[in-house]
Design a protein around this motif. Sequence first.
Motif, short mmCIF file in Angstrom:
data_model
loop_
_atom_site.label_atom_id
_atom_site.label_comp_id
_atom_site.label_asym_id
_atom_site.label_seq_id
_atom_site.Cartn_x
_atom_site.Cartn_y
_atom_site.Cartn_z
N LEU A 31 0.80 -1.22 0.00
CA LEU A 31 0.00 0.00 0.00
C LEU A 31 0.84 1.27 0.00
N TYR A 32 2.15 1.14 0.18
CA TYR A 32 2.98 2.32 0.40
C TYR A 32 3.94 2.61 -0.74
N PRO A 33 4.09 3.91 -1.07
CA PRO A 33 5.18 4.27 -1.96
C PRO A 33 6.50 3.97 -1.28
N MET A 34 7.45 3.51 -2.05
CA MET A 34 8.78 3.22 -1.52
C MET A 34 9.81 4.00 -2.30
N ALA A 35 10.89 4.37 -1.62
CA ALA A 35 11.87 5.20 -2.28
C ALA A 35 13.27 4.93 -1.76
N TRP A 36 14.24 5.30 -2.57
CA TRP A 36 15.64 5.33 -2.17
C TRP A 36 16.11 6.78 -2.22
N HIS A 37 16.76 7.20 -1.14
CA HIS A 37 17.38 8.50 -1.06
C HIS A 37 18.86 8.28 -0.79
N ARG A 38 19.67 9.31 -0.97
CA ARG A 38 21.07 9.20 -0.62
C ARG A 38 21.58 10.52 -0.06
N GLN A 39 22.64 10.39 0.74
CA GLN A 39 23.27 11.57 1.31
C GLN A 39 24.77 11.40 1.23
N ALA A 40 25.40 12.29 0.48
CA ALA A 40 26.86 12.28 0.36
C ALA A 40 27.43 13.21 1.43
N PRO A 41 28.69 13.01 1.80
CA PRO A 41 29.31 13.86 2.82
C PRO A 41 29.22 15.34 2.45
N GLY A 42 28.73 16.14 3.38
CA GLY A 42 28.64 17.58 3.16
C GLY A 42 27.50 18.03 2.28
N GLN A 44 23.13 17.68 1.14
CA GLN A 44 21.79 17.36 1.63
C GLN A 44 21.34 16.02 1.07
N ARG A 45 20.46 15.38 1.80
CA ARG A 45 19.87 14.13 1.32
C ARG A 45 19.03 14.42 0.08
N GLU A 46 19.09 13.53 -0.89
CA GLU A 46 18.34 13.72 -2.13
C GLU A 46 17.64 12.44 -2.53
N LEU A 47 16.49 12.60 -3.16
CA LEU A 47 15.74 11.47 -3.68
C LEU A 47 16.45 10.90 -4.90
N VAL A 48 16.61 9.60 -4.92
CA VAL A 48 17.23 8.92 -6.05
C VAL A 48 16.18 8.29 -6.96
N ALA A 49 15.26 7.53 -6.35
CA ALA A 49 14.23 6.84 -7.12
C ALA A 49 13.07 6.48 -6.22
N ALA A 50 11.88 6.45 -6.79
CA ALA A 50 10.70 6.11 -6.02
C ALA A 50 9.76 5.27 -6.87
N ILE A 51 8.97 4.43 -6.20
CA ILE A 51 8.01 3.58 -6.90
C ILE A 51 6.72 3.57 -6.10
N GLY A 105 10.18 12.81 0.68
CA GLY A 105 11.28 12.59 1.60
C GLY A 105 11.09 13.22 2.96
N LYS A 106 9.90 13.70 3.26
CA LYS A 106 9.67 14.37 4.54
C LYS A 106 8.78 13.55 5.47
N HIS A 107 8.33 12.42 5.00
CA HIS A 107 7.37 11.63 5.76
C HIS A 107 7.75 10.16 5.76
N GLY A 108 7.07 9.44 6.61
CA GLY A 108 7.21 8.00 6.60
C GLY A 108 8.34 7.50 7.47
N ASP A 109 8.79 6.30 7.15
CA ASP A 109 9.80 5.62 7.94
C ASP A 109 11.07 5.42 7.12
#
Length: 120
Positions: A31-42, A44-51, A105-109
């Motif tokens: 039932l939930y959208p799922m996503a991958w985010h990433r954060q490189a040193p220095g 901000q976290r960014e969305l990579v892909a979502a389904i 990227g602001k909600h969920g687990d």
Amino acid sequence: QVQLVESGGGLVQPGGSLRLSCEASGLIFSLYPMAWHRQAPGKQRELVAAISPGGYIDYADSAKGRFTISRDNVKDTVYLQMNSLKPEDTAVYYCNSDRSWPVDGKHGDWGQGTQVTVSS
């Protein structure tokens, strides 16, 4: 309690491939959208892909043509296949179960993250 457990990170040479997995529990995964985010040193976290639950897919421009997100609603697992990896893909990759589409990227687990290092 929702748990997201990532695996599959590691050290890979430029041009190589990795497949990340994220196994979910404690939620009705399908039932939930799922996503991958990433954060490189220095950075901000960014969305990579979502389904989305229905299979709609969104990619960051940096991921288009190289990364593929998929989900298995029987195994409660989301995957990120990463090909043609570049040093700039080096980051901690986080799995996220969001509450709405599109993913912001602001909600969920969130999972604990898995390190991906692209280096020769």
